[in-house]
Design a protein around this motif. Structure first.
Motif, PDB file in Angstrom:
ATOM      1  N   LYS A  67       0.794  -1.227   0.000  1.00  0.00           N
ATOM      2  CA  LYS A  67       0.000   0.000   0.000  1.00  0.00           C
ATOM      3  C   LYS A  67       0.828   1.278   0.000  1.00  0.00           C
ATOM      4  CE  LYS A  67      -4.085  -2.032   2.143  1.00  0.00           C
ATOM      5  NZ  LYS A  67      -5.086  -1.935   3.216  1.00  0.00           N
ATOM      6  N   SER A  68       2.057   1.214   0.459  1.00  0.00           N
ATOM      7  CA  SER A  68       2.855   2.439   0.563  1.00  0.00           C
ATOM      8  C   SER A  68       3.764   2.663  -0.630  1.00  0.00           C
ATOM      9  CB  SER A  68       3.712   2.399   1.844  1.00  0.00           C
ATOM     10  OG  SER A  68       2.899   2.399   2.985  1.00  0.00           O
ATOM     11  N   ILE A  69       3.894   1.678  -1.487  1.00  0.00           N
ATOM     12  CA  ILE A  69       4.922   1.738  -2.524  1.00  0.00           C
ATOM     13  C   ILE A  69       4.630   2.844  -3.545  1.00  0.00           C
ATOM     14  CG2 ILE A  69       3.945   0.126  -4.212  1.00  0.00           C
ATOM     15  CD1 ILE A  69       6.871  -1.142  -4.177  1.00  0.00           C
ATOM     16  N   THR A  70       5.666   3.551  -3.950  1.00  0.00           N
ATOM     17  CA  THR A  70       5.545   4.604  -4.968  1.00  0.00           C
ATOM     18  C   THR A  70       6.229   4.208  -6.266  1.00  0.00           C
ATOM     19  OG1 THR A  70       7.547   5.726  -4.186  1.00  0.00           O
ATOM     20  CG2 THR A  70       5.456   6.413  -3.217  1.00  0.00           C
ATOM     21  N   THR A  71       7.240   3.328  -6.188  1.00  0.00           N
ATOM     22  CA  THR A  71       7.949   2.877  -7.391  1.00  0.00           C
ATOM     23  C   THR A  71       8.169   1.375  -7.313  1.00  0.00           C
ATOM     24  OG1 THR A  71       9.108   4.987  -7.636  1.00  0.00           O
ATOM     25  CG2 THR A  71      10.039   3.088  -8.779  1.00  0.00           C
ATOM     26  N   LEU A  72       7.683   0.660  -8.307  1.00  0.00           N
ATOM     27  CA  LEU A  72       7.910  -0.780  -8.417  1.00  0.00           C
ATOM     28  C   LEU A  72       8.340  -1.065  -9.846  1.00  0.00           C
ATOM     29  CD1 LEU A  72       7.787  -3.696  -7.416  1.00  0.00           C
ATOM     30  CD2 LEU A  72       5.341  -3.721  -7.987  1.00  0.00           C
ATOM     31  N   ASP A  73       9.585  -1.478 -10.023  1.00  0.00           N
ATOM     32  CA  ASP A  73      10.128  -1.686 -11.371  1.00  0.00           C
ATOM     33  C   ASP A  73      10.683  -3.103 -11.476  1.00  0.00           C
ATOM     34  OD1 ASP A  73      11.243  -1.576 -13.859  1.00  0.00           O
ATOM     35  OD2 ASP A  73      12.333   0.305 -13.541  1.00  0.00           O
ATOM     36  N   LEU A  74       9.997  -3.935 -12.274  1.00  0.00           N
ATOM     37  CA  LEU A  74      10.442  -5.311 -12.527  1.00  0.00           C
ATOM     38  C   LEU A  74      10.762  -5.497 -14.008  1.00  0.00           C
ATOM     39  CD1 LEU A  74       7.766  -7.203 -10.384  1.00  0.00           C
ATOM     40  CD2 LEU A  74      10.069  -6.566  -9.710  1.00  0.00           C
ATOM     41  N   SER A  75      10.954  -4.417 -14.716  1.00  0.00           N
ATOM     42  CA  SER A  75      11.168  -4.495 -16.157  1.00  0.00           C
ATOM     43  C   SER A  75      12.483  -5.193 -16.504  1.00  0.00           C
ATOM     44  CB  SER A  75      11.157  -3.086 -16.757  1.00  0.00           C
ATOM     45  OG  SER A  75      12.211  -2.308 -16.218  1.00  0.00           O
ATOM     46  N   LYS A  76      12.544  -5.663 -17.743  1.00  0.00           N
ATOM     47  CA  LYS A  76      13.741  -6.320 -18.280  1.00  0.00           C
ATOM     48  C   LYS A  76      14.138  -7.527 -17.437  1.00  0.00           C
ATOM     49  CE  LYS A  76      15.423  -2.084 -20.429  1.00  0.00           C
ATOM     50  NZ  LYS A  76      16.530  -1.109 -20.575  1.00  0.00           N
ATOM     51  N   ASN A  77      13.129  -8.332 -17.086  1.00  0.00           N
ATOM     52  CA  ASN A  77      13.327  -9.619 -16.435  1.00  0.00           C
ATOM     53  C   ASN A  77      12.531 -10.653 -17.221  1.00  0.00           C
ATOM     54  OD1 ASN A  77      14.925  -9.527 -13.758  1.00  0.00           O
ATOM     55  ND2 ASN A  77      13.615  -7.714 -13.623  1.00  0.00           N
ATOM     56  N   LEU A  78      12.325 -11.828 -16.633  1.00  0.00           N
ATOM     57  CA  LEU A  78      11.537 -12.882 -17.257  1.00  0.00           C
ATOM     58  C   LEU A  78      10.245 -13.100 -16.497  1.00  0.00           C
ATOM     59  CD1 LEU A  78      14.475 -15.381 -17.919  1.00  0.00           C
ATOM     60  CD2 LEU A  78      13.488 -13.715 -19.503  1.00  0.00           C
ATOM     61  N   VAL A  79       9.747 -12.036 -15.869  1.00  0.00           N
ATOM     62  CA  VAL A  79       8.536 -12.110 -15.066  1.00  0.00           C
ATOM     63  C   VAL A  79       7.323 -12.073 -15.990  1.00  0.00           C
ATOM     64  CG1 VAL A  79       7.179 -11.003 -13.256  1.00  0.00           C
ATOM     65  CG2 VAL A  79       9.679 -10.995 -13.144  1.00  0.00           C
ATOM     66  N   SER A  80       6.367 -12.967 -15.733  1.00  0.00           N
ATOM     67  CA  SER A  80       5.139 -12.989 -16.533  1.00  0.00           C
ATOM     68  C   SER A  80       3.958 -12.583 -15.670  1.00  0.00           C
ATOM     69  CB  SER A  80       4.897 -14.393 -17.109  1.00  0.00           C
ATOM     70  OG  SER A  80       4.763 -15.344 -16.057  1.00  0.00           O
TER      71      SER A  80
END
Length: 760
Positions: A494-507
């Protein structure tokens, strides 16, 4: 009061006096001192207040709710030495002639101090006034006549909009001046060489202006000078060698200018020096080998963003009081003691060291294990160098560490389990290295609010426990080799302002998950402008800062630093030795329950982690002194933005503020480790918390029966919501009898346009 014709001193500060000041008080001709500061007095002052008081020497009415114009008859108190009217609601301009603050104050020939800070004066400065008019929105040039009042000891116009240049003969008629505070204005031109004629000067603060030209060498003749702050101007040339003559100097800040050349060696021989800040100039040369012997009392050395080279002298390890060492963005090389690398002898630096920043210093080699000996470290920055090897396990000894930045190197291996021991760590920056393995260890650093692990070689399935880290504000895992699905539980953060998982193999596991992620991103995107908590100086332990340090940070808790007051104490603005602006809440230990309040606030606030709540940085706790050190909110309170004439909030801004308040309240009620009830939601408390409610905002059951619950906060929030959009206080004079802000809004529920502030 009329019979008290022999009364000499009338002193009732820091009580709860209300209503207006009886006019008869000013008819007591024997009075020498009137001190009614820090109460709740209101109304205006009588225009003839001094006609019967020719002997009055001190008038202190600061920190009340007095309003109206300053009496023209004030100049009749010809014996006045101290006038303090700060922190009230006085209005009007400051004319050159008879008016709101009359020029006939020049009749007060014995005047030493005049304080009118934090009122609502506008316009120019009267030609016969010269002390403590900070933070008033005053504009225009400073009339030269001010510098002709020979009795003045302090001139303080900090934080206004003054322009123009200083007179070349500024100190010719100020033989007693001890403090010249003109920081945070728009002053320009060259610094007068006649500053050297203020022979009693102790404090010279001209920072954050537009002064240009060179620094006059004549300043080096001010043998009593203890404090020089010329940072953030456009000064050029070299540092005068005459500064080495200032043997009483304790604080020297010449940062953020365009100074060139070398630092005169004599400056490093001022044994009284406690803070030396030269950041962001073009200074070059090397540090003298005996710097640690010559500066035994140095607490902070800030020389980052210059062109220094050569070795870092081994003698620095002799500076037993050194707490901040900032060397970033220089070109230090050589063989002894740092050899262009970071040897194990780094652990021999002073044990008191709290901050070591060596960002972009071209260091190579490995991170020495001896760094684990610096057990008081709070901030460690070795980023943007050419370091190799692995992260040493000895970093786990740094129990007080709150900011660790090693990004932009060539560190290999896994993140050691020993980092789990760093329970105070708020920021971890390991980006752009060659780290591999799992980050499961990072998930055990529950206090961390900002994690930067991007651009490494991390390869693992994202564990589901990641999404339970509710305190996280920033998480960047981009540009790795992560696998797995993005589950719906991501919405729990709930508090997060930035979440970056780009350029991975996450689906993305499902359409629902994708929607949850998009909603989360949109919800956080609009909050990106909100400043995150100051993790780099969250000390985490109570007895971390001394009373003496707080005295230094607040100019001995001077009145010009006072920014608020309440029944439990006072709040001051201060600047710590590392340059951080803070708010310092000093508890009034004579107030019943103050000790209990101090302990409870420490316990509650140190566990709070939310972007919309002021964070506790540290505290000072002695037998006879208790204080909290908090983040400083430079924009002031919501009350100021709602009701001050020179501030404005549009509809969208008000809506966003109330959304933020609701978010913070939701966190306190539902997401804290223990339930927290605010109890005093109102515009003035949007920058500090108190424990008692305020009439007009309290829920009925709170006021009548003392019942405290989350419902009380929700009720107060509703009243606050109505006030913010209607711009009417619950205690407005229009609300009498059964008519309240709540019932008034309810009665106009079918005509909202009549409720909404007409300013729209």
């Amino acid at each position: 009061m009329n019979p008290l014709q022999n009364l000499k001193v009338l002193s009732f500060p820091m009580n709860n006096l209300t209503s207006s000041i009886p006019a008869t008080i000013f008819s007591i001709s024997s009075l020498l001192n009137i001190s009614l500061s820090n109460n709740n007095l209101s109304g205006s002052l009588p225009m003839d207040m001094c006609y019967a008081n020719p002997k009055l020497k001190e008038l202190n009415l600061s920190s009340n709710h007095l309003s109206g114009k300053i009496p023209t008859g004030l100049g009749q108190c010809i014996k006045l030495q101290v006038i303090s009217l700060a922190y009230n609601d006085f209005t009007g301009s400051i004319p050159n002639g008879i008016g709101e603050i009359p020029s006939n104050l020049s009749h007060c020939r014995e005047l030493r101090v005049l304080s009118s800070s934090f009122n609502q004066f506008t316009g120019g400065i009267p030609q016969a006034i010269g002390v403590y008019l900070g933070s008033n929105g005053i504009s225009g040039p400073i009339p030269a006549e001010i510098f002709n009042i020979s009795s003045l000891q302090v001139i303080d116009f900090t934080n206004n909009s003054l322009s123009g240049s200083l007179p070349m003969g500024i100190c010719k008629h100020l033989p007693n001046l001890q403090g010249l505070y003109l920081a945070q204005n728009h002053l320009s031109g060259q610094l007068p060489t006649t500053l050297s004629l203020c022979g009693e000067l102790l404090f010279l603060s001209l920072s954050f202006n537009k002064f240009r030209g060179s620094i006059p060498r004549e300043i080096g003749n001010l043998s009593k000078l203890e404090h020089i702050d010329l940072r953030s101007n456009s000064l050029v040339g070299s540092i005068p060698t005459s500064f080495g003559n200032l043997k009483a100097l304790k604080f020297l800040n010449l940062g953020i200018n365009f100074l060139t050349g070398t630092v005169p060696e004599a400056i490093f021989n001022i044994s009284e020096l406690q803070n030396l800040a030269l950041v962001q100039n073009h200074l070059s040369g090397s540090l003298p080998s005996s710097i640690g012997t010559w500066l035994p009392d140095l607490e902070g050395l800030y020389i980052g963003a210059n062109e220094f080279s050569g070795t870092i002298p081994m003698s620095i390890s002799n500076m037993s009081k050194l707490t901040v060492l900032s060397l970033s963005d220089n070109s230090f090389t050589g063989y002894n003691p740092l050899k262009g690398t970071l040897p194990n002898s780094l652990g021999n630096l002073p044990i008191a060291l709290e901050s070591f920043t060596a960002y972009a210093c071209q260091f190579r080699g490995t991170i020495p294990t001896g760094i684990g000996n610096l057990t008081n470290l709070i901030w460690l920055d070795l980023g943007a160098n050419d370091l190799t090897g692995s992260i040493p396990t000895t970093l786990g000894r740094l129990q007080k560490l709150q900011r660790l930045h090693i990004a932009g190197n060539r560190i290999r291996g896994s993140i050691p389990n020993d980092l789990c021991h760093l329970k105070n760590l708020g920021y971890l920056g390991l980006s752009s290295n060659k780290l591999s393995g799992s980050t499961q260890v990072v998930l055990e650093i529950f206090c961390a609010t900002e994690l930067f692990l991007d651009s490494n070689a991390l390869a693992f399935n994202i564990p589901t426990s990641l999404w339970s880290l509710r305190d996280l504000l920033v998480l960047n895992l981009s540009s790795n080799f992560l696998t797995g699905n993005l589950p719906p539980e991501v919405g729990n953060m709930k508090s997060i302002t930035t979440l970056d998982l780009s350029k991975n193999l996450v689906s993305v596991g499902s359409t629902v998950t994708l929607v949850v992620f998009i909603v989360l991103w949109i919800r956080r995107r609009d909050n990106m402008e909100i400043p995150t908590p100051i993790d780099s100086w969250l000390l985490g332990t109570h007895e971390k800062i001394s009373h003496q340090q707080l005295l230094y940070a607040t100019n001995d808790f001077g009145e010009d630093n006072l920014i608020g007051k309440g029944s439990q104490g006072m709040v001051y603005k201060g600047v710590l030795s590392n340059g951080l602006n803070v708010a310092i809440k000093v508890f009034n230990l004579e107030f019943q329950g103050a000790l209990r309040s101090f302990d409870s606030e420490c316990e509650v606030m140190q566990g709070i982690r939310h972007r919309n709540l002021v964070r506790i940085i540290t505290c000072c706790s002695n037998l006879d002194f208790k204080a909290l050190v908090l983040e400083y909110m430079p924009n002031g309170s919501l009350e100021k933005w709602l009701y001050s004439h020179n501030y404005f909030l549009d509809l969208i801004q008000r809506l966003n503020i109330m959304i933020d308040v609701a978010s913070a309240l939701e966190y306190l009620h539902h997401d804290c480790s223990s339930l927290v009830v605010h109890c005093d939601l109102k515009p003035k408390s949007m920058q500090q918390t108190k424990t008692l409610g305020t009439i007009g905002y309290m829920a009925p059951e709170h006021g009548s029966a003392g019942i405290v619950s989350t419902k009380s906060d929700v009720y107060s929030y509703g009243i606050l919501l109505m006030e913010v959009f209607a711009r009417k206080k619950p205690m407005d004079e229009m609300f009498t009898g059964d008519l309240t802000l709540k019932t008034w809004v309810e009665s106009l529920s079918n005509s909202v346009i009549q409720v909404v502030d007409a300013i729209y």
